[in-house]
Enzyme design. Structure first.
Site, PDB file in Angstrom:
ATOM      1  N   PRO A 179       9.503  -5.047   1.132  1.00  0.00           N
ATOM      2  CA  PRO A 179      10.444  -4.780   2.225  1.00  0.00           C
ATOM      3  C   PRO A 179       9.719  -4.613   3.556  1.00  0.00           C
ATOM      4  CG  PRO A 179      10.962  -3.426   0.322  1.00  0.00           C
ATOM      5  CD  PRO A 179       9.641  -4.085   0.023  1.00  0.00           C
TER       6      PRO A 179
ATOM      7  N   GLY B 204       7.102   1.148   5.460  1.00  0.00           N
ATOM      8  CA  GLY B 204       5.935   2.003   5.270  1.00  0.00           C
ATOM      9  C   GLY B 204       5.024   1.560   4.150  1.00  0.00           C
TER      10      GLY B 204
ATOM     11  N   LYS C  39       0.851  -1.197   0.000  1.00  0.00           N
ATOM     12  CA  LYS C  39       0.000   0.000   0.000  1.00  0.00           C
ATOM     13  C   LYS C  39       0.883   1.242   0.000  1.00  0.00           C
ATOM     14  CE  LYS C  39       0.499   1.480   4.414  1.00  0.00           C
ATOM     15  NZ  LYS C  39       0.791   2.825   4.899  1.00  0.00           N
TER      16      LYS C  39
ATOM     17  N   GLY D 194       3.359  -4.142   4.220  1.00  0.00           N
ATOM     18  CA  GLY D 194       3.500  -5.543   3.816  1.00  0.00           C
ATOM     19  C   GLY D 194       2.880  -6.510   4.795  1.00  0.00           C
ATOM     20  N   GLY D 195       3.169  -6.337   6.081  1.00  0.00           N
ATOM     21  CA  GLY D 195       2.581  -7.213   7.088  1.00  0.00           C
ATOM     22  C   GLY D 195       1.071  -7.096   7.139  1.00  0.00           C
ATOM     23  N   SER D 196       0.566  -5.870   7.004  1.00  0.00           N
ATOM     24  CA  SER D 196      -0.884  -5.652   6.999  1.00  0.00           C
ATOM     25  C   SER D 196      -1.534  -6.303   5.793  1.00  0.00           C
ATOM     26  CB  SER D 196      -1.180  -4.152   7.007  1.00  0.00           C
ATOM     27  OG  SER D 196      -0.694  -3.544   8.183  1.00  0.00           O
TER      28      SER D 196
ATOM     29  N   ASP E  99      -3.521  -0.430   9.422  1.00  0.00           N
ATOM     30  CA  ASP E  99      -3.504  -0.551   7.965  1.00  0.00           C
ATOM     31  C   ASP E  99      -4.241  -1.787   7.454  1.00  0.00           C
ATOM     32  OD1 ASP E  99      -2.125   1.763   7.334  1.00  0.00           O
ATOM     33  OD2 ASP E  99      -0.153   0.805   7.443  1.00  0.00           O
TER      34      ASP E  99
END
Length: 199
Positions: free
Chosen positions: A101, A105, A16, A108-110, A143
């Site tokens: 990465p 920001g 995002k 990615g995890g979200s 997020d």
């Protein structure tokens, strides 16, 4: 009635991008109130899910090592929360390929957590039909709700209030990662600027 999926599912978890992000206030519990326009890039992790008796996660890809312990991975935490919320007895074998990465920001995890919620809801069928995916998403991180929606959106509150964005052109963007991890909590913890009005 929802049909249970038996074949493995492969989902793209897109990075995002905040086209703008204003901090408009702060709640008593310390969470910052935001006004942002979020879109999604072609860059994506891949989450592959298959039904299994146990609930497991394996992580590979360029940023697998930086993703941290599997037990604390947001995709695994999302899977556990969904199973607890819906009382599902089924498990899943999950494989996550990290291309986004970590702590850059880009959510990615979200995005991975949102993909896990969507994919497992399909995989488990009616067992997961009783769960409120949006509520679970917000419990996992600010997020995750917009990543769950998976489309351009204006984001307000701490991330729980979404409204559709207008149709936007598809620009070419160059993302440069300096390899320095910045945890979201640390970034907002260091914020000392004045508050913005809504965009």
């Amino acid at each position: 009635m929802t049909t249970v999926v038996d074949a493995p599912l492969a989902l793209a978890a897109h990075a995002k991008l905040n086209l703008y992000l204003h901090v408009t206030g702060r709640r008593a519990d310390g969470y910052h109130l935001l006004d942002s326009l979020v879109v999604f890039a072609e860059l994506a992790d891949t989450l592959v899910l298959a039904r299994d008796d146990d609930l497991t996660l394996a992580v590979d890809g360029e940023f697998a090592r930086a993703a941290g312990p599997v037990d604390d991975n947001l995709a695994m935490r999302a899977a556990r929360r969904l199973r607890q919320a819906c009382g599902a007895s089924a498990g899943a074998r999950m494989r996550l390929t990290k291309r986004i990465p970590v702590a850059a920001g880009l959510g990615g995890g979200s995005a991975d957590a949102a993909a896990a919620l969507v994919g497992l809801a399909r995989l488990w069928g009616d067992d997961a039909g009783r769960a409120d995916l949006h509520a679970i998403a917000l419990q996992l991180g600010a997020d995750v709700p917009v990543c769950l929606a998976g489309r351009p959106a204006f984001v307000a509150g701490i991330g729980e209030r979404l409204s559709a964005a207008p149709v936007l052109p598809e620009p070419g963007l160059l993302l440069v990662n300096p390899g320095i991890q910045l945890a979201t909590r640390d970034v907002f913890g260091a914020f000392r600027g004045g508050l913005s009005g809504p965009g």
